[in-house]
Design an enzyme around this catalytic site. Structure first.
Site, PDB file in Angstrom:
ATOM      1  N   PRO A   2      66.868 176.499  91.529  1.00 43.49           N
ATOM      2  CA  PRO A   2      66.849 176.918  92.929  1.00 43.49           C
ATOM      3  C   PRO A   2      67.925 176.209  93.738  1.00 43.49           C
ATOM      4  O   PRO A   2      68.185 175.021  93.537  1.00 43.49           O
ATOM      5  CB  PRO A   2      65.450 176.507  93.393  1.00 43.49           C
ATOM      6  CG  PRO A   2      64.638 176.409  92.152  1.00 43.49           C
ATOM      7  CD  PRO A   2      65.578 175.960  91.078  1.00 43.49           C
ATOM      8  N   GLU A   3      68.534 176.948  94.648  1.00 43.54           N
ATOM      9  CA  GLU A   3      69.542 176.343  95.514  1.00 43.54           C
ATOM     10  C   GLU A   3      68.880 175.839  96.792  1.00 43.54           C
ATOM     11  O   GLU A   3      67.677 176.033  97.012  1.00 43.54           O
ATOM     12  CB  GLU A   3      70.671 177.346  95.779  1.00 43.54           C
ATOM     13  CG  GLU A   3      71.278 177.845  94.471  1.00 43.54           C
ATOM     14  CD  GLU A   3      72.678 178.406  94.582  1.00 43.54           C
ATOM     15  OE1 GLU A   3      73.384 178.106  95.565  1.00 43.54           O
ATOM     16  OE2 GLU A   3      73.093 179.133  93.657  1.00 43.54           O
ATOM     17  N   LYS A  52      68.652 169.955  97.198  1.00 47.27           N
ATOM     18  CA  LYS A  52      67.674 170.515  96.274  1.00 47.27           C
ATOM     19  C   LYS A  52      66.445 169.625  96.117  1.00 47.27           C
ATOM     20  O   LYS A  52      65.692 169.762  95.149  1.00 47.27           O
ATOM     21  CB  LYS A  52      68.346 170.758  94.912  1.00 47.27           C
ATOM     22  CG  LYS A  52      69.536 171.718  94.998  1.00 47.27           C
ATOM     23  CD  LYS A  52      70.182 171.929  93.644  1.00 47.27           C
ATOM     24  CE  LYS A  52      71.391 172.863  93.759  1.00 47.27           C
ATOM     25  NZ  LYS A  52      72.014 173.131  92.440  1.00 47.27           N
ATOM     26  N   ARG A 258      78.406 175.235  83.571  1.00 40.00           N
ATOM     27  CA  ARG A 258      77.875 176.354  84.339  1.00 40.00           C
ATOM     28  C   ARG A 258      78.876 177.490  84.325  1.00 40.00           C
ATOM     29  O   ARG A 258      80.074 177.279  84.159  1.00 40.00           O
ATOM     30  CB  ARG A 258      77.598 175.943  85.795  1.00 40.00           C
ATOM     31  CG  ARG A 258      76.608 174.814  85.961  1.00 40.00           C
ATOM     32  CD  ARG A 258      75.214 175.155  85.454  1.00 40.00           C
ATOM     33  NE  ARG A 258      74.643 176.275  86.165  1.00 40.00           N
ATOM     34  CZ  ARG A 258      73.975 176.176  87.321  1.00 40.00           C
ATOM     35  NH1 ARG A 258      73.825 174.988  87.895  1.00 40.00           N
ATOM     36  NH2 ARG A 258      73.461 177.239  87.899  1.00 40.00           N
TER      37      ARG A 258
END
Length: 269
Positions: A2-3, A52, A258
């Protein structure tokens, strides 16, 4: 993972449901049991997020720090409470609702000094009123590292993840491999202002939308995006597909473990 907008949204929900009330805290799974027993019956004072990271503050200078990581989730439900389903690390029961936390990377009881130490390791958060973007620029402007990698470094900028990183660079036509020191102050100011606006919208609607009105499906006649993450985006997870603006192929590569997405035509070197 989640951002930042997700954590700020959760903080708002938890603050609304529990703040100012005595709550029951438990750990059906058992891994948070000793800390839960300390908090059980205490007044839930407030919830807030930084990047976060989520913080639940209780009376007596007790703070629960949660980092969801890749697999963590909160689920909120109305009373009455139900039997726990799955591995519930922490359960909070308030006057009208309860929430269950499953699978976080971190769920720990900290002192205020320990919370300060966590936050001191984080860069400014575009969603916080106390954010100081100058702190991030001071590091970016001296770095040979690519702006794509710098935007994902939580020590430099807190809360930005893979989606916002790719999208904000596309929206401003910035090649992702541009060294931070070559970015320029004007482009950094545009990036910061755009992140503030985009992420605030993400908090409101609960998803990431980055496509400008003139490029939305209803304006162009294209099919809406079909993706479990939801939201209309320009390049994120659109590798091999045509760019929504120029029609050229969206590219992808690995960067710091990523996936990075960009359009080589709209973001030329």
């Amino acid at each position: 993972m989640p951002e930042g907008h997700t954590l700020h949204r959760l903080a708002g929900v938890h603050h609304e449901l529990f703040a100012g009330t005595a709550v029951r805290v438990s750990s059906p799974q058992g891994r948070f049991a000793s800390s839960a027993s300390v908090l059980d019956g205490a007044v839930f004072e407030r919830a807030e997020a930084h990047g976060k990271h989520l913080f639940h503050s209780y009376g007596g200078d007790r703070v629960v720090h949660v980092h969801l990581g890749l697999y963590g989730t909160f689920t909120e439900s109305e009373l009455p409470v139900a039997e726990p389903r799955g591995q519930v690390r922490m359960r909070i029961v308030g006057p009208t609702h309860f929430t269950d936390l499953r699978g976080p990377t971190k769920c720990e009881l900290l002192t205020p000094d320990e919370v300060t130490a966590v936050r001191d390791r984080l860069g400014p958060d575009p969603l916080r009123n106390d954010a100081e973007p100058e702190r991030a620029w001071a590091r970016i402007s001296k770095s040979r590292t690519s702006i794509a990698a710098l935007l994902m470094d939580q020590k430099i900028l807190a809360g930005v993840g893979n989606v916002y990183r790719a999208e904000v660079l596309f929206r401003h036509g910035i090649p992702p491999m541009t060294p931070g020191r070559d970015l320029g102050r004007q482009r950094w100011d545009l990036i910061w202002a755009d992140l503030v606006e985009l992420m605030a919208d993400g908090v409101k609607v609960g998803r990431i939308d980055t496509v400008r009105p003139e490029h939305l499906p209803e304006a162009t006649g294209r099919a809406p995006r079909q993706d479990r993450h939801g939201g209309e985006v320009y390049v994120y997870r659109r590798a091999g597909m045509p760019c929504l603006i120029c029609g050229d192929e969206v590219l992808t590569t690995d960067l710091s473990a990523r996936k990075l997405y960009w359009c080589p035509t709209c973001q030329p070197e």
